[in-house]
Motif scaffolding. Sequence first.
Motif, short mmCIF file in Angstrom:
data_model
loop_
_atom_site.label_atom_id
_atom_site.label_comp_id
_atom_site.label_asym_id
_atom_site.label_seq_id
_atom_site.Cartn_x
_atom_site.Cartn_y
_atom_site.Cartn_z
N GLN A 67 57.01 40.64 52.08
CA GLN A 67 56.59 42.04 52.16
C GLN A 67 56.05 42.56 50.83
OE1 GLN A 67 60.27 43.71 53.53
NE2 GLN A 67 60.12 42.74 55.53
N SER A 68 56.44 41.96 49.72
CA SER A 68 56.01 42.46 48.41
C SER A 68 54.99 41.56 47.73
CB SER A 68 57.23 42.61 47.49
OG SER A 68 57.87 41.37 47.30
N ALA A 69 54.60 40.48 48.39
CA ALA A 69 53.70 39.51 47.76
C ALA A 69 52.33 40.12 47.49
CB ALA A 69 53.55 38.29 48.66
N LYS A 70 51.80 39.82 46.31
CA LYS A 70 50.49 40.31 45.92
C LYS A 70 49.43 39.23 46.18
CE LYS A 70 52.38 43.27 42.26
NZ LYS A 70 52.38 43.57 40.81
N ALA A 71 48.19 39.66 46.30
CA ALA A 71 47.09 38.72 46.51
C ALA A 71 46.93 37.83 45.28
CB ALA A 71 45.80 39.48 46.77
N LEU A 72 46.49 36.61 45.49
CA LEU A 72 46.26 35.64 44.42
C LEU A 72 44.78 35.28 44.41
CD1 LEU A 72 49.39 33.42 45.11
CD2 LEU A 72 49.14 35.14 43.32
N PRO A 73 43.98 35.93 43.57
CA PRO A 73 42.52 35.74 43.61
C PRO A 73 42.08 34.29 43.44
CG PRO A 73 43.09 37.65 42.29
CD PRO A 73 44.38 36.97 42.61
N VAL A 74 42.73 33.53 42.56
CA VAL A 74 42.34 32.12 42.37
C VAL A 74 42.48 31.35 43.67
CG1 VAL A 74 42.99 29.96 41.25
CG2 VAL A 74 42.85 32.07 39.91
N VAL A 75 43.59 31.56 44.36
CA VAL A 75 43.83 30.85 45.62
C VAL A 75 42.86 31.33 46.68
CG1 VAL A 75 45.54 30.26 47.37
CG2 VAL A 75 46.25 30.58 44.99
N GLU A 76 42.60 32.63 46.71
CA GLU A 76 41.68 33.16 47.72
C GLU A 76 40.26 32.64 47.53
OE1 GLU A 76 42.06 37.39 47.87
OE2 GLU A 76 44.01 37.31 48.87
N HIS A 77 39.82 32.53 46.29
CA HIS A 77 38.49 31.97 46.04
C HIS A 77 38.45 30.50 46.44
CE1 HIS A 77 37.67 35.27 42.81
NE2 HIS A 77 37.44 35.69 44.04
N PHE A 78 39.51 29.78 46.12
CA PHE A 78 39.57 28.36 46.48
C PHE A 78 39.53 28.19 48.00
CE2 PHE A 78 42.31 24.80 47.81
CZ PHE A 78 41.58 23.74 47.29
N CYS A 79 40.29 29.01 48.71
CA CYS A 79 40.38 28.91 50.17
C CYS A 79 39.20 29.55 50.89
CB CYS A 79 41.68 29.53 50.68
SG CYS A 79 43.17 28.74 50.07
N ARG A 80 38.36 30.27 50.14
CA ARG A 80 37.21 30.98 50.71
C ARG A 80 37.66 31.89 51.86
NH1 ARG A 80 34.30 25.73 50.82
NH2 ARG A 80 33.99 25.98 53.06
N THR A 81 38.72 32.64 51.61
CA THR A 81 39.33 33.43 52.68
C THR A 81 38.40 34.49 53.25
OG1 THR A 81 40.31 34.92 51.04
CG2 THR A 81 41.67 33.09 51.79
N GLN A 82 37.44 34.95 52.45
CA GLN A 82 36.55 36.02 52.90
C GLN A 82 35.28 35.49 53.57
OE1 GLN A 82 37.78 39.09 52.69
NE2 GLN A 82 39.57 38.18 51.67
N GLN A 83 35.16 34.19 53.71
CA GLN A 83 33.94 33.62 54.26
C GLN A 83 34.13 33.19 55.70
OE1 GLN A 83 32.11 30.71 51.67
NE2 GLN A 83 32.85 31.75 49.82
N PRO A 84 33.12 33.31 56.53
CA PRO A 84 33.25 32.96 57.96
C PRO A 84 33.50 31.47 58.19
CG PRO A 84 30.97 33.48 57.40
CD PRO A 84 31.79 33.89 56.22
N ASP A 85 33.05 30.63 57.25
CA ASP A 85 33.25 29.19 57.42
C ASP A 85 34.44 28.69 56.61
OD1 ASP A 85 32.17 29.65 54.94
OD2 ASP A 85 30.91 27.85 54.95
N ALA A 86 35.42 29.56 56.40
CA ALA A 86 36.59 29.18 55.61
C ALA A 86 37.25 27.93 56.19
CB ALA A 86 37.60 30.33 55.57
N PRO A 87 37.58 26.96 55.35
CA PRO A 87 38.20 25.72 55.84
C PRO A 87 39.67 25.93 56.18
CG PRO A 87 38.10 25.70 53.46
CD PRO A 87 37.39 26.95 53.89
N HIS A 88 40.24 24.94 56.86
CA HIS A 88 41.68 24.90 57.04
C HIS A 88 42.32 24.50 55.70
CE1 HIS A 88 41.20 25.33 61.32
NE2 HIS A 88 40.40 24.27 61.37
N VAL A 89 43.58 24.88 55.51
CA VAL A 89 44.24 24.60 54.23
C VAL A 89 45.59 23.93 54.49
CG1 VAL A 89 45.09 25.56 52.06
CG2 VAL A 89 43.13 26.62 53.21
N PHE A 90 45.79 22.78 53.87
CA PHE A 90 47.08 22.09 53.91
C PHE A 90 47.77 22.36 52.59
CE2 PHE A 90 50.04 18.63 53.37
CZ PHE A 90 50.51 18.37 54.66
N ILE A 91 48.95 22.98 52.66
CA ILE A 91 49.69 23.32 51.45
C ILE A 91 50.98 22.52 51.40
CG2 ILE A 91 50.89 25.13 50.16
CD1 ILE A 91 48.86 27.12 51.16
N ALA A 92 51.14 21.77 50.32
CA ALA A 92 52.36 20.99 50.10
C ALA A 92 53.14 21.61 48.96
CB ALA A 92 52.00 19.54 49.77
N GLY A 93 54.34 22.08 49.25
CA GLY A 93 55.16 22.74 48.25
C GLY A 93 56.34 21.89 47.82
#
Length: 399
Positions: free
Chosen positions: A186-212
Motif C-alpha cells: 500500500q505504501s510502495a513508491k514507483a521505481l523509475p529505473v524498473v519502469e523504464h526497463f519493463c517499458r510499463t508505459q508502452q503498448p508492446d511492453a514485454p512479460h517480466v520474470f522476476i527472481a528474488g
Amino acid sequence: MWEGERAAIATLREKMESGAKYIWFHAASLGEFEQGRPLMEHARRALPQYKILLTFFSPSGYEVRKDYEGADIITYLPLDTRRNARRFLRTVRPVAAFFIKYEFWYNYLHILKHRRIPVFSVSSIFRPDQIFFRWYGKQYAYVLRCFTHFFVQNDESRHLLAKIGIRDNVSVTGDTRFDRVLTVQQSAKALPVVEHFCRTQQPDAPHVFIAGSSWQPDEDIFIRYLRERNLLDTQQWKLIIAPHVIDNAHLNEIGQKLQGLRVVRYTQADDETDLNNAHVLIVDCFGLLSAIYRYATVTYVGGGFGEGIHNLLEAAVWGKPVLFGPNNRKFQEAQDLKANGGGIEIADDAAFANTMDQLLANPQQISDAGDKAHHYVKANAQVTTNILNILHSQYGHVL
C-alpha cells in the motif's frame, strides 16, 4: 557479528536514556525483523511512554536495518552465556520482551522469567521433529515454559505445545508478515529505473520474470530455461534478478551465464543507460525487492534448493504466481500457496520447464494463480490486530 556482539553492552550504556523504560524486540535476522515490525511500529505509536530496543543475531539483519527509525537503540545481542545475559538484562531492565519466531535463548529466557519480566513469542511455529517434542528433549523443552504467551502460526503448533503441558498461554494468531507485506504494497513508491526497463508505459511492453533472493542453483535453472527458449533474445520476456548475495563474485558469476545479452546493474543505471533495450536488470542493492515484484508477470523466490525458501508473501501480495524450490516443508505459507494454486513447487530443471511452458501457453492460468496468491494474503491478514487485542485484554497491566 563478533565485533558487534562484543560491543553491545558498551553501545547500550552509551545510548540508553537514564530513567527511560524499554520494550525489547529480538529478531535473528531480516526475515524475523519483518515479522516483528508491525508490533514494533504499533508500540511506537500507541505506547510513547516506552522506548524501543531492537537486537539482532545475524549481520544480514543488523547491517540492513541498523538505521531503522522505528527503534531507539539497535544492536547485536551478545551470545547466550549466563554472564552475557545477566549483564545485558542488568543494563536494559526491559518492561517486556518479544522474541520473533524461532528465538529460544536459554539463559536470557530463564533470567527474564526469574525477574518476572513478561516474554512473548511472536509468529512462532513448531514441528514434530524439533527437539522440544522428542523423547530426549524434555530438558530443552523446559525453556519454552519461560514464555508468558505464545502467538503461534497454526493449530499444529498449539497441539504440539499442549503435548508438553503448555496450553493456557497459547493463541493461534497467524503470521504477522501478512500484515507487513500488505503495508509495503500500500505504501510502495514507483521505481523509475524498473519502469523504464519493463517499458510499463508502452503498448508492446514485454512479460517480466522476476527472481528474488536467488542463489546459484536457482539461477542455473531459470537462466537456462529463458536462454534455451530464446525468450530474452527476442524481448518477449525480460528478466530481473535480485540475488540474495550481491557481492562482486556472485554478480560476475551471474554475468557469465548471461553473456551475449544486454545486462544492466540497478546501481549503475542512469539517464544515459539504454534500459528499454536491455534484456536483464540485476538489482545489486537491498531494500527494493518487495516493491519490484509488482512489475512481474511471473515470480520466482529463491532458496528452495538450499536451506529453505525466502519470503513468498512479498511476491504473492502483488497478485503474482510464485514459483519456488523443493525445500519448503518448514514454511506454512508455501504449503498453503501450493494448496490454493497461487504457488508452484519446482523440483528440478524439467519441472521448471514444464511449468513455464504451461504458463506461457495459457495466460489465463497466470492471472488465475496470481489472483489466488493475493487472496491468500488478504484472507490471512489482521494478525497484528489479533495479537494486540490479546495483549491488551490479558496483559494490559504490563504494557
